[in-house]
Design a protein around this motif. Structure first.
Motif, PDB file in Angstrom:
ATOM      1  N   ALA A 128       0.827  -1.208   0.000  1.00  0.00           N
ATOM      2  CA  ALA A 128       0.000   0.000   0.000  1.00  0.00           C
ATOM      3  C   ALA A 128       0.862   1.259   0.000  1.00  0.00           C
ATOM      4  CB  ALA A 128      -0.910  -0.002   1.220  1.00  0.00           C
ATOM      5  N   GLU A 129       2.005   1.172   0.691  1.00  0.00           N
ATOM      6  CA  GLU A 129       2.917   2.326   0.766  1.00  0.00           C
ATOM      7  C   GLU A 129       3.433   2.680  -0.629  1.00  0.00           C
ATOM      8  OE1 GLU A 129       6.786   3.130   3.125  1.00  0.00           O
ATOM      9  OE2 GLU A 129       5.590   1.649   4.230  1.00  0.00           O
ATOM     10  N   ARG A 130       3.749   1.659  -1.411  1.00  0.00           N
ATOM     11  CA  ARG A 130       4.235   1.883  -2.779  1.00  0.00           C
ATOM     12  C   ARG A 130       3.150   2.537  -3.630  1.00  0.00           C
ATOM     13  NH1 ARG A 130       6.081  -3.322  -5.996  1.00  0.00           N
ATOM     14  NH2 ARG A 130       7.992  -2.983  -4.827  1.00  0.00           N
ATOM     15  N   ILE A 131       1.926   2.050  -3.484  1.00  0.00           N
ATOM     16  CA  ILE A 131       0.819   2.584  -4.293  1.00  0.00           C
ATOM     17  C   ILE A 131       0.586   4.050  -3.941  1.00  0.00           C
ATOM     18  CG2 ILE A 131      -1.656   2.368  -4.816  1.00  0.00           C
ATOM     19  CD1 ILE A 131      -1.273  -0.693  -4.144  1.00  0.00           C
ATOM     20  N   ALA A 132       0.605   4.360  -2.637  1.00  0.00           N
ATOM     21  CA  ALA A 132       0.367   5.736  -2.202  1.00  0.00           C
ATOM     22  C   ALA A 132       1.490   6.652  -2.675  1.00  0.00           C
ATOM     23  CB  ALA A 132       0.237   5.787  -0.684  1.00  0.00           C
ATOM     24  N   ALA A 133       2.754   6.209  -2.511  1.00  0.00           N
ATOM     25  CA  ALA A 133       3.893   7.053  -2.892  1.00  0.00           C
ATOM     26  C   ALA A 133       3.913   7.284  -4.401  1.00  0.00           C
ATOM     27  CB  ALA A 133       5.194   6.405  -2.440  1.00  0.00           C
ATOM     28  N   ALA A 134       3.474   6.304  -5.152  1.00  0.00           N
ATOM     29  CA  ALA A 134       3.464   6.441  -6.620  1.00  0.00           C
ATOM     30  C   ALA A 134       2.385   7.423  -7.071  1.00  0.00           C
ATOM     31  CB  ALA A 134       3.249   5.070  -7.271  1.00  0.00           C
TER      32      ALA A 134
END
Ligand SMILES: Cc1cc2nc3c(=O)[nH]c(=O)nc-3n(C[C@H](O)[C@H](O)[C@H](O)COP(=O)(O)O)c2cc1C
Length: 275
Positions: A96-102
């Motif tokens: 989820a962190e990757r999706i949000a940061a992207a």
């Protein structure tokens, strides 16, 4: 003269220059609880017309592999080149962190449980049919269940359609390529695309203004509005080639350039790229 060919290592990671340039996609998948994951992949390819079947290479340590083994569903999302920096930054985070940061938006797919990535221009929805194991690496095969593309990518000449799709290719570590032009065999002229040629200058500028001008051009580039730009080496002027739907739109783009706002003279003319 015979071209002296040089032996290359067998390990693909050491291929500099790489001999296989592969399209970068972002595979989305979900785990058994419906939690989504997205990951860039470049080892994706069609495998069979009948099915139709697509495949891609993955590692068993990846969430993508675990999700597809668990649920079977995945989507191959086709990003435009302007997402390159975001794509490379993805490896720094997970889940989820990757999706949000992207800053990418996940929306429901038509037929499978894995989501589409809205900012991508194409989506190939697949259902796993096989996994070929090669040590820690796997090749995952899926039947294609549904395919969708941005409607803008269906309008105009091949040159214009692929310019809008703006696919991105993995060359080697931290190096990617984009498509200069889709050309058609036997067609003269091969390209027919309306662009706008801007002659800028003469200008002599302070470094900070030049930096803001270059930053603005970089924004136009990542928005898909800039075909190319550069300055003459023997003068104090430059050329910009803009992609715009109308002269008014091109005027608007150039009027926002910090250099033009600071009073730099320019002329703008419609131009058709043929080669
Ligand atoms: C441009 C690019 C292309 C990549 N291509 C692949 C690939 O084809 N196969 C693969 O297993 N990993 C590939 N990776 C690495 C994975 O995306 C990375 O290991 C990621 O963290 C895996 O995420 P996941 O654990 O959420 O599946 C690539 C990374 C980048 C930046």
């Amino acid at each position: 003269m015979i071209d002296p060919k040089v032996a290359m290592p067998l390990d693909k990671r050491a291929w500099v220059t790489s001999l296989l340039l592969q399209q970068i996609v972002i595979v989305s998948s979900v785990d058994a609880n419906g939690i989504a994951d997205i990951a860039p992949k470049s080892w994706a390819s069609m495998a069979a017309f009948d099915g139709p079947i697509l495949g891609f290479g993955c590692n068993v340590t990846h969430q993508t592999y675990r999700n597809i083994r668990a649920t079977g569903d995945f989507v191959v999302n086709v990003p435009p080149a302007r997402l390159a920096e975001i794509i490379w930054a993805m490896a720094e985070r997970h889940g989820a962190e990757r999706i949000a940061a992207a800053g990418l938006t996940l929306v429901p797919a038509a037929r499978v449980s894995a989501p589409w990535i809205e900012e991508c221009l194409g989506h190939i929805e697949c259902r796993r049919i096989d996994i070929k194991y090669m040590g820690n690496e796997v090749y995952i095969f899926g039947t294609i269940e549904h395919v969708a593309i941005s409607s803008a990518c269906l309008i105009g000449t091949a040159f214009e359609r692929y310019a809008r799709l703006d696919p991105i290719f993995y060359l080697e570590e931290k190096t990617y390529g984009s498509l200069d032009a889709a050309r058609q065999v036997g067609s003269t002229p091969p390209l027919r695309s309306s662009m706008f040629l801007v002659k800028l200058g003469p200008f002599s500028v302070a470094e900070d203004l030049l930096a803001r001008h270059l930053q603005y051009l970089a924004t136009l580039r990542s928005d898909g509005r800039l075909a190319m730009a550069g300055s003459f080496l023997d003068g104090d002027d430059g050329l910009i080639v803009l992609k715009a739907a109308s002269s008014e739109e091109a005027q608007g783009l150039i009027a926002r350039d910090p250099l033009v706002r600071a009073g730099c003279p320019f002329s703008l003319r419609p131009w058709q790229r043929t080669f």
